[in-house]
Design an enzyme around this catalytic site. Structure first.
Site, mmCIF file in Angstrom:
data_model
loop_
_atom_site.group_PDB
_atom_site.id
_atom_site.type_symbol
_atom_site.label_atom_id
_atom_site.label_comp_id
_atom_site.label_asym_id
_atom_site.label_seq_id
_atom_site.Cartn_x
_atom_site.Cartn_y
_atom_site.Cartn_z
ATOM 1 N N ASP A 1 0.875 -1.166 0.000
ATOM 2 C CA ASP A 1 0.000 0.000 0.000
ATOM 3 C C ASP A 1 0.921 1.227 0.000
ATOM 4 O O ASP A 1 2.130 1.115 0.278
ATOM 5 C CB ASP A 1 -0.880 -0.033 1.248
ATOM 6 N N ASP B 1 -0.286 5.096 0.853
ATOM 7 C CA ASP B 1 -0.613 6.117 1.854
ATOM 8 C C ASP B 1 -0.518 5.542 3.265
ATOM 9 O O ASP B 1 -1.247 4.609 3.608
ATOM 10 C CB ASP B 1 -2.042 6.636 1.624
#
Ligand code: BG6
Ligand code: MG
Length: 218
Positions: free
Chosen positions: A12, A14
């Site tokens: 991922d 963020d």
């Protein structure tokens, strides 16, 4: 006989590689305040990993008011402009501690890396961070129909790498993201608090605690 249990790590973006989760939070907080929805850090945990319209709908529900589709699109657009302002000056200095070293150690070990972010700003963010060339495959969020916790984006990342799900493990900071990884049938490494990421297989406080050999059972 394979040397390692995994061939790739799917990240991922963020909140894992850079602290843009905080900028999403600031932009959503501003929007929530403007529509009179109460918004705190605990509520924000539910938004992490959830796409723009999904997040907006959760905030608008909390406001208890009705909004037309046109209003919703305008609000989402305004949030995105605020978010884009906040990330306009991102640079390699905004990589979180340990992020660059983690990517390098994975690639040095001969494993592949992919990016699985539902953010439509992800490509711009990795370019500003100077890591766009560090991934064999970047999922295009525009092609993902179901946001995390649906496993779609992690399945798309594995497919994009040309690998089976059991060859990959995922790294996430959000509850929705950990659920997506587990639903995809992958090992889930959480980045954050074990009290929040209760469904992760292993949780580390940040990528400065990342140690590839710990996850590479032979
Ligand atoms: C995720 C973030 O990575 O991307 C969410 O965790 C955000 O907070 C989502 O809402 C969508 O981002 P964007 O940039 O497409 O609005
Ligand atoms: Mg995240």
């Amino acid at each position: 006989m394979r040397k390692y249990a995994y061939r790739a790590v799917i990240f991922d973006l963020d909140g894992v590689l850079t602290d843009t989760a905080h900028y999403h939070y600031l932009a959503w907080k501003k929007l929530a305040d403007s529509v009179g929805a109460s918004f705190d850090a605990a509520f924000n945990e539910q938004l992490k990993g959830v796409d723009r319209m999904g997040s907006l709908n959760l905030i608008l529900q909390a406001s208890g008011k009705e909004f037309s589709e046109a209003d919703k699109l305008a609000l989402a657009h305004r949030k995105n402009l605020d978010y884009q302002d906040l990330i306009s000056a991102l640079s390699p200095a905004d990589l979180l501690p340990g992020a660059a070293a983690a990517l390098q150690s994975i690639r040095a070990a001969g494993l592949k890396t992919a990016l699985a972010s539902v953010s439509k700003n992800a490509q711009a963010v990795i370019e500003r961070l100077g890591i766009a060339d560090q991934f064999e495959f970047v999922v295009d969020a525009a092609n993902i129909r179901n946001s995390k916790p649906d496993p779609e984006i992690f399945l798309a990342a594995a497919a994009g790498l040309g690998l089976q799900v059991q060859d990959c493990f995922g790294v996430e900071d959000s509850i929705a993201g950990i659920r997506a990884i587990k639903s995809a049938g992958m090992f889930a490494l959480g980045v954050g608090s074990p009290a929040v990421l209760t469904e992760a297989d292993v949780v580390i406080a940040g990528l400065d605690q990342f140690s590839l050999p710990d996850y590479l059972k032979e």
